[in-house]
Design a protein around this motif. Sequence first.
Motif, PDB file in Angstrom:
ATOM      1  N   UNK A  22       0.832  -1.202   0.000  1.00 32.38           N
ATOM      2  CA  UNK A  22       0.000   0.000   0.000  1.00 32.38           C
ATOM      3  C   UNK A  22       0.860   1.243   0.000  1.00 32.38           C
ATOM      4  N   UNK A  23       0.556   2.133  -0.935  1.00 29.75           N
ATOM      5  CA  UNK A  23       1.240   3.422  -1.074  1.00 29.75           C
ATOM      6  C   UNK A  23       0.230   4.513  -0.745  1.00 29.75           C
ATOM      7  N   UNK A  24       0.203   4.991   0.498  1.00 28.03           N
ATOM      8  CA  UNK A  24      -0.807   5.982   0.899  1.00 28.03           C
ATOM      9  C   UNK A  24      -0.749   7.272   0.107  1.00 28.03           C
ATOM     10  N   UNK A  25       0.462   7.707  -0.275  1.00 27.17           N
ATOM     11  CA  UNK A  25       0.600   8.971  -0.980  1.00 27.17           C
ATOM     12  C   UNK A  25      -0.150   9.026  -2.291  1.00 27.17           C
ATOM     13  N   UNK A  26      -0.421   7.851  -2.872  1.00 26.49           N
ATOM     14  CA  UNK A  26      -1.175   7.786  -4.131  1.00 26.49           C
ATOM     15  C   UNK A  26      -2.463   6.983  -3.954  1.00 26.49           C
ATOM     16  N   UNK A  27      -2.805   6.688  -2.703  1.00 24.14           N
ATOM     17  CA  UNK A  27      -4.014   5.900  -2.397  1.00 24.14           C
ATOM     18  C   UNK A  27      -4.074   4.644  -3.261  1.00 24.14           C
ATOM     19  N   UNK A  28      -2.932   3.959  -3.358  1.00 23.90           N
ATOM     20  CA  UNK A  28      -2.790   2.845  -4.294  1.00 23.90           C
ATOM     21  C   UNK A  28      -2.385   1.564  -3.590  1.00 23.90           C
ATOM     22  N   UNK A  29      -3.113   0.495  -3.866  1.00 25.37           N
ATOM     23  CA  UNK A  29      -2.741  -0.854  -3.444  1.00 25.37           C
ATOM     24  C   UNK A  29      -2.107  -1.554  -4.636  1.00 25.37           C
ATOM     25  N   UNK A  30      -0.988  -2.230  -4.400  1.00 22.05           N
ATOM     26  CA  UNK A  30      -0.285  -2.951  -5.455  1.00 22.05           C
ATOM     27  C   UNK A  30      -0.279  -4.438  -5.112  1.00 22.05           C
ATOM     28  N   UNK A  31      -0.659  -5.266  -6.084  1.00 18.68           N
ATOM     29  CA  UNK A  31      -0.648  -6.723  -5.905  1.00 18.68           C
ATOM     30  C   UNK A  31       0.013  -7.353  -7.126  1.00 18.68           C
ATOM     31  N   UNK A  32       0.414  -8.609  -6.971  1.00 20.34           N
ATOM     32  CA  UNK A  32       1.068  -9.312  -8.077  1.00 20.34           C
ATOM     33  C   UNK A  32       0.527 -10.726  -8.182  1.00 20.34           C
ATOM     34  N   UNK A  33       0.474 -11.227  -9.408  1.00 20.16           N
ATOM     35  CA  UNK A  33       0.240 -12.658  -9.642  1.00 20.16           C
ATOM     36  C   UNK A  33      -1.052 -13.170  -9.010  1.00 20.16           C
ATOM     37  N   UNK A  34      -2.184 -12.672  -9.502  1.00 16.83           N
ATOM     38  CA  UNK A  34      -3.468 -13.170  -9.015  1.00 16.83           C
ATOM     39  C   UNK A  34      -3.829 -14.524  -9.639  1.00 16.83           C
ATOM     40  N   UNK A  35      -3.475 -14.703 -10.908  1.00 13.24           N
ATOM     41  CA  UNK A  35      -3.713 -15.977 -11.608  1.00 13.24           C
ATOM     42  C   UNK A  35      -5.175 -16.419 -11.535  1.00 13.24           C
ATOM     43  N   UNK A  36      -6.082 -15.492 -11.782  1.00 10.39           N
ATOM     44  CA  UNK A  36      -7.503 -15.853 -11.798  1.00 10.39           C
ATOM     45  C   UNK A  36      -7.748 -16.935 -12.853  1.00 10.39           C
ATOM     46  N   UNK A  37      -8.519 -17.921 -12.483  1.00  5.08           N
ATOM     47  CA  UNK A  37      -8.852 -19.002 -13.401  1.00  5.08           C
ATOM     48  C   UNK A  37      -7.897 -20.169 -13.350  1.00  5.08           C
ATOM     49  N   UNK A  38      -6.808 -20.087 -12.601  1.00  2.00           N
ATOM     50  CA  UNK A  38      -5.835 -21.174 -12.566  1.00  2.00           C
ATOM     51  C   UNK A  38      -6.401 -22.490 -12.033  1.00  2.00           C
ATOM     52  N   UNK A  39      -7.295 -22.475 -11.012  1.00  6.72           N
ATOM     53  CA  UNK A  39      -7.778 -23.759 -10.485  1.00  6.72           C
ATOM     54  C   UNK A  39      -8.569 -24.580 -11.486  1.00  6.72           C
ATOM     55  N   UNK A  40      -9.133 -23.961 -12.522  1.00 12.03           N
ATOM     56  CA  UNK A  40     -10.056 -24.661 -13.420  1.00 12.03           C
ATOM     57  C   UNK A  40      -9.486 -25.950 -14.012  1.00 12.03           C
ATOM     58  N   UNK A  41      -8.263 -25.953 -14.541  1.00 14.18           N
ATOM     59  CA  UNK A  41      -7.752 -27.191 -15.154  1.00 14.18           C
ATOM     60  C   UNK A  41      -7.547 -28.325 -14.157  1.00 14.18           C
ATOM     61  N   UNK A  42      -7.529 -27.980 -12.852  1.00 15.46           N
ATOM     62  CA  UNK A  42      -7.252 -28.997 -11.842  1.00 15.46           C
ATOM     63  C   UNK A  42      -8.521 -29.605 -11.259  1.00 15.46           C
TER      64      UNK A  42
END
Length: 242
Positions: A22-42
């Motif tokens: 979290x960067x308060x000065x820009x009111x910004x949350x930063x995340x990486x590598x969500x990989x939405x949809x990855x569980x489907x093939x399993x």
Amino acid sequence: MTDVALTLAGEQVYLLSERAFFWPGAATVVVADLHWGKPAPFATPGTPAPFATTSDDLARLDSALQRTGARRMVVLGDLFHTKACRIPSHTLAELRRWRSLSDSVEILLVRSNHDRHSGDPPNDLRINSVNSPAFVPPFVFRHEPVSSTDGYGLAGHVHPGLTLVGRGLQRETLPCFIVGKNGALLPAFGSFTALGAVQPAPGDRAFVVASDEVLEVTAPVDLDPNAYPTSLHEMSAPDSQR
């Protein structure tokens, strides 16, 4: 929840227990590598459990956004794991429902290896996509950790993890943040992701995420001789490794 406050590149920032930055000065949350949809093939008949990870991850994302009051979220690549058109309809429905409830938050995706293959998100998710790197001084947002002289780098891709060794020689591998002089590695946000062993460089600080706490590592660490070097900000793993 216990977060960690730091000053990086002259800005106050927080390492959040939701595995976000979290960067308060820009009111910004930063995340990486969500990989939405990855569980489907399993998934197989009678084993629907992997799909619960989407709900869990969205709840954790909501927690980070609501606790911080962020107006913007930056995703450092790997938003979807596969081609967007192949994401199961129920997963997309869940994402659309979530987006309708968080429509005041601007979302920026910094494209990565997986994003190049999956294509940009569906328009109705209202996610702006840009090529890496994205410069928002004093930070440089990118997917893969590489050296940069243009600002303090924030990256993902590696899914960093550290194995802690207890007094009884028990071991547990936890997602972590690695914070260096010129850049930081963020843990993978997606819960259905493997962890990659990392080796903090001299002068780096390592923070593991344990349940709802971010803790600076003081316990012994089992360093894999093949661990990704986090004097890293000078190299990156091949796309095929993540």
